[in-house]
Structure formats: C-alpha cells, structure tokens
Enzyme design. Sequence first.
Site, PDB file in Angstrom:
ATOM      1  N   GLY A 241       0.782  -1.232   0.000  1.00  0.00           N
ATOM      2  CA  GLY A 241       0.000   0.000   0.000  1.00  0.00           C
ATOM      3  C   GLY A 241       0.810   1.276   0.000  1.00  0.00           C
ATOM      4  O   GLY A 241       0.239   2.365   0.051  1.00  0.00           O
ATOM      5  N   GLY A 285       3.557  -3.733  -3.920  1.00  0.00           N
ATOM      6  CA  GLY A 285       3.418  -3.981  -5.354  1.00  0.00           C
ATOM      7  C   GLY A 285       3.761  -2.696  -6.087  1.00  0.00           C
ATOM      8  O   GLY A 285       4.839  -2.525  -6.657  1.00  0.00           O
ATOM      9  N   ARG A 286       2.841  -1.736  -6.005  1.00  0.00           N
ATOM     10  CA  ARG A 286       2.984  -0.456  -6.701  1.00  0.00           C
ATOM     11  C   ARG A 286       4.310   0.240  -6.385  1.00  0.00           C
ATOM     12  O   ARG A 286       4.941   0.828  -7.252  1.00  0.00           O
ATOM     13  CB  ARG A 286       1.826   0.451  -6.270  1.00  0.00           C
ATOM     14  CG  ARG A 286       1.736   1.745  -7.016  1.00  0.00           C
ATOM     15  CD  ARG A 286       0.687   2.677  -6.400  1.00  0.00           C
ATOM     16  NE  ARG A 286      -0.465   2.020  -5.887  1.00  0.00           N
ATOM     17  CZ  ARG A 286      -1.638   1.952  -6.528  1.00  0.00           C
ATOM     18  NH1 ARG A 286      -1.785   2.521  -7.702  1.00  0.00           N
ATOM     19  NH2 ARG A 286      -2.664   1.329  -5.985  1.00  0.00           N
ATOM     20  N   TYR A 327     -10.849   4.681 -11.308  1.00  0.00           N
ATOM     21  CA  TYR A 327     -10.606   5.357 -10.017  1.00  0.00           C
ATOM     22  C   TYR A 327     -10.471   6.869 -10.138  1.00  0.00           C
ATOM     23  O   TYR A 327     -10.148   7.527  -9.146  1.00  0.00           O
ATOM     24  CB  TYR A 327      -9.288   4.859  -9.385  1.00  0.00           C
ATOM     25  CG  TYR A 327      -9.061   3.367  -9.420  1.00  0.00           C
ATOM     26  CD1 TYR A 327      -9.945   2.483  -8.807  1.00  0.00           C
ATOM     27  CD2 TYR A 327      -7.935   2.848 -10.051  1.00  0.00           C
ATOM     28  CE1 TYR A 327      -9.712   1.121  -8.844  1.00  0.00           C
ATOM     29  CE2 TYR A 327      -7.692   1.480 -10.082  1.00  0.00           C
ATOM     30  CZ  TYR A 327      -8.590   0.631  -9.477  1.00  0.00           C
ATOM     31  OH  TYR A 327      -8.358  -0.719  -9.515  1.00  0.00           O
ATOM     32  N   CYS A 354     -14.720   3.221 -27.517  1.00  0.00           N
ATOM     33  CA  CYS A 354     -16.041   3.840 -27.689  1.00  0.00           C
ATOM     34  C   CYS A 354     -16.668   4.057 -26.322  1.00  0.00           C
ATOM     35  O   CYS A 354     -17.651   3.391 -25.960  1.00  0.00           O
ATOM     36  CB  CYS A 354     -16.916   2.957 -28.544  1.00  0.00           C
ATOM     37  SG  CYS A 354     -16.289   2.830 -30.198  1.00  0.00           S
ATOM     38  N   TYR A 383      -0.409  -1.923 -12.104  1.00  0.00           N
ATOM     39  CA  TYR A 383      -1.843  -2.053 -12.370  1.00  0.00           C
ATOM     40  C   TYR A 383      -2.238  -1.508 -13.740  1.00  0.00           C
ATOM     41  O   TYR A 383      -3.320  -0.949 -13.904  1.00  0.00           O
ATOM     42  CB  TYR A 383      -2.661  -1.378 -11.257  1.00  0.00           C
ATOM     43  CG  TYR A 383      -2.357  -1.948  -9.885  1.00  0.00           C
ATOM     44  CD1 TYR A 383      -2.769  -3.238  -9.540  1.00  0.00           C
ATOM     45  CD2 TYR A 383      -1.610  -1.230  -8.952  1.00  0.00           C
ATOM     46  CE1 TYR A 383      -2.463  -3.778  -8.298  1.00  0.00           C
ATOM     47  CE2 TYR A 383      -1.297  -1.775  -7.711  1.00  0.00           C
ATOM     48  CZ  TYR A 383      -1.729  -3.039  -7.393  1.00  0.00           C
ATOM     49  OH  TYR A 383      -1.418  -3.571  -6.161  1.00  0.00           O
TER      50      TYR A 383
END
Length: 424
Positions: A241, A285-286, A327, A354, A383
């Site tokens: 996080g 992760g991020r 988001y 579209c 992500y």
Amino acid sequence: MSTSEGHLIFDGCDTVELAREYGTPLYVVSEATIRARIAEIKSAFLEKRPGSRAAFASKAFQTLDMCRIAASEGLYLDVVSGGEIHAALRAGFDPARMYFHGNAKTERELHMALELGVGRVVVDNLDELRALNGIALGIGKRQPILFRITPGVDSHTHQYIDTGRIDSKFGIPLDPSVRGEYIGAALGMGGVELKGFHFHVGSQLLENDSHLKAVAIAIGFIAEVKRDFGFEATELNLGGGFGVRYTEADRPKGLAYYTDAMCDAVDALCREKCLAVPSLAIEPGRWIVGEAGITLYGVASVKEIPGIRSYVAVDGGMTDNPRPALYGAKYEAVLANKQGLPAAGKYTIAGKCCETGDIIARDIALPAPEPGDILAVFATGAYNYTMASNYNRTPRPALVMTNAGKRRLSVRRESYDDLIAREI
Ligand code: LLP
C-alpha cells in the site's frame, strides 16, 4: 532527460526509437528502477531486521521476467489466483516462497497450492479454512497459514482500493463475538498450522497513519488471542500500500518512512504487552514497479472544440490503462518527440475506446501536438499491464524492458488472431 533532437530518454533509451522499433501503444518498464527499489527494500527494511521478509505483490505487475527479477533478488511473492501461481512457477519461482491470498479461492486453486507446497496460504474466511483443512488432511499435509484480519482502519484513499475497513469483503472480522470461532477452529484442525496474521490497509497511501493504526490493532489482537487461546503468533504480515508519485501533487516518502515507524510500533507494543516480537513481512506492489513504467502512444488526431477543449486522441487508452476510468486516477504526460519545445496550450488525452470516460489525462500542457507524435504517460508500471483488457477487440500492447540503455522485448504485442484464439 532528452536527446539533441528533443527525444525523451527513459532509463538510457530513446523513447521515440523504442516506439518506432516496437510500435505503439507500448509499455516500457525499467528493470534498473525496479532493482533500485528492491535495493531500498533491503537497506530500509530487510537488513535492519534480520528474519523479516518482503514479498512482491504480483497483481501490480506480473510477467515471467518480473517473477525472475523478484526471485533473483530474494523476494517472496504475493499471488492471488491459480493463474498467478502458474505463471510464477513457469518463471521458476519457488512455491515455498509464495503467499497465496484471495477472498474466494476455489477448491481447484487450494488443491494446486497444497500440491505445489505454497509457503503460506493467507486464509480469508471460515469456508476456505474448512476446505483447506479437508484437502490438506486428504493428501497428508499440514499447511502453514496466516489469517487475514480486517483491522477496521479507514485509509484515506479511493474507496475501491481501501481494503482495511470493518465493512470489507477481505479478511476475518475482529469483532469479539465472532473472532473466537476462527481462531478456535484453526487451532483445532490437523491440516493447518496457524503461524500468525496478515493485514493490508489499502493502496497508494502517502501517509503512514493507517498502517500504524492497523499495527496497534493487530498487536492488540495478537495479545488477546494469546490470552484467550494460549496461541502466540510468530508472524505478522503488514501488507503493502506504500504510495508512489503519479503527478507533482503526490509527495511520496521513502520506504523507511513506513517500515521504520511500523517496526518501532511493533517492538514497543510487544514490549508493553509482554509478547515475543513476531517476524515481519511487507508486500509492496505499486511501490516497486509504479514509477518504473511508462506507456508510449501514437497520436492519431487532434481536435479543437473552440472555446471548450482540445482533444488529443491516441492509439490506446482504457484497454491498456483502466485506472483513470475506474478510479479517476491522474497521470502526467509529455510529447516524447518534442521535448524542450514550449507548451502551446492545454490538451485532454482521449483513448480510442467507444466510451466517453476513456480519458487518460485532462488538460495537460503540451507543445502543439500533431498526428504521428509520440505521447509518453508516466508512472504506468503498476496495475496497467495486469489490468489491461481487449475491449473493442483491442490487442494488448507489447512490453519492453529497459536496463541502463539496453532494451529487450519482454511481452510481444497481441495479434488479431490472438483475440479470437479461444473462440470455437
Ligand atoms: N497485499 C495485498 C493483500 C493486497 O490486496 C494488495 C493490493 C497488495 C499487497 C499490494 O498493494 P500495493 O503495494 O500495490 O498498493 N488496482 C488498484 C490497486 C488494487 C490493490 C489491491 N491489493 C489500483 O490500480 O490502484
């Protein structure tokens, strides 16, 4: 940095050349940046705390190459599906170093994890616990587990990526009226071996207050479980996080800002409650990959709506980066072939799907854009590749890995035939 022709340089590579060589849209991910982040994990956390572990959260960016990098650096791996386990195995990742997460693990996935010898199953609910115990007894194994707990912390991030609140689909509730059922059940089962607990409070957190609140709740919980059941946790996984920089509004701090504070809190609280200090793990992760990636797009068209807005339409969009649509995520972008030219105005970057909401960035300053220009969007390493889709039958981009001026194709571009390969 840019070349004398005004081309954006990324990890020592000319991005305009990369776009020419591999086509657009193109994910470009810097192995050098990823390894530098991992070096910081070692110096800021692992080396300060012998016996601690760091797992890379696959969901942020899993490719075979990324699994190999994580393995070569001695990281553990957070996996959340049979597919992620399979890919990691194919990359040669040791299953004993995997943490298997998920709130809806299937029987098939649990079987797979047990047969392979996945190191830790992070159990989310009672049904999973019972299923896991049954499978383990059936094949004569005792599976080490952690319980994922829901610390009930409100982390100030987008509600879809805020996972630690009491009303959450993740983890076992800590409410005293129900928690005993989980702990009692696990301690009474021959097929599982409870090692400790795990929490993950949310994602893209730029402050450490939620992590610290969760640590206090987790250690309080560990003390109560010791009092009520005589079981003392030996492991505590603090989740991931940790936030990164997407735009200049984001002010990320080093990893130690989170980990030092959490380690100090764990030590102080354990002393206060007379607990043995559990070994700690983190699961970023991020933070490892987010700033290591950029996406290169070709500009398809430029459209001015007088007095309203100018749109720059590019050859990718929500199919390769769904985060703005999902988001409201914000990104910065530049024209990779026009570095050093003055801004000609503000432009909104539209994707090719579209969907009115397929907008990659709004009102960003750019030099006058023209069809054929290369647009580089920053901080797309997390992500994006893993959340890409084929909406509008859009082939997913190729992925190139760079390393201090060197480059290699890591994932080839999807073909039109790939798009129909499964159809009968
Ligand atoms: N551990 C667990 C149990 C998690 O659920 C997650 C992320 C992580 C670790 C890694 O979190 P990180 O360090 O990357 O923040 N798709 C969303 C993010 C969803 C995160 C879900 N869980 C996004 O694009 O922002």
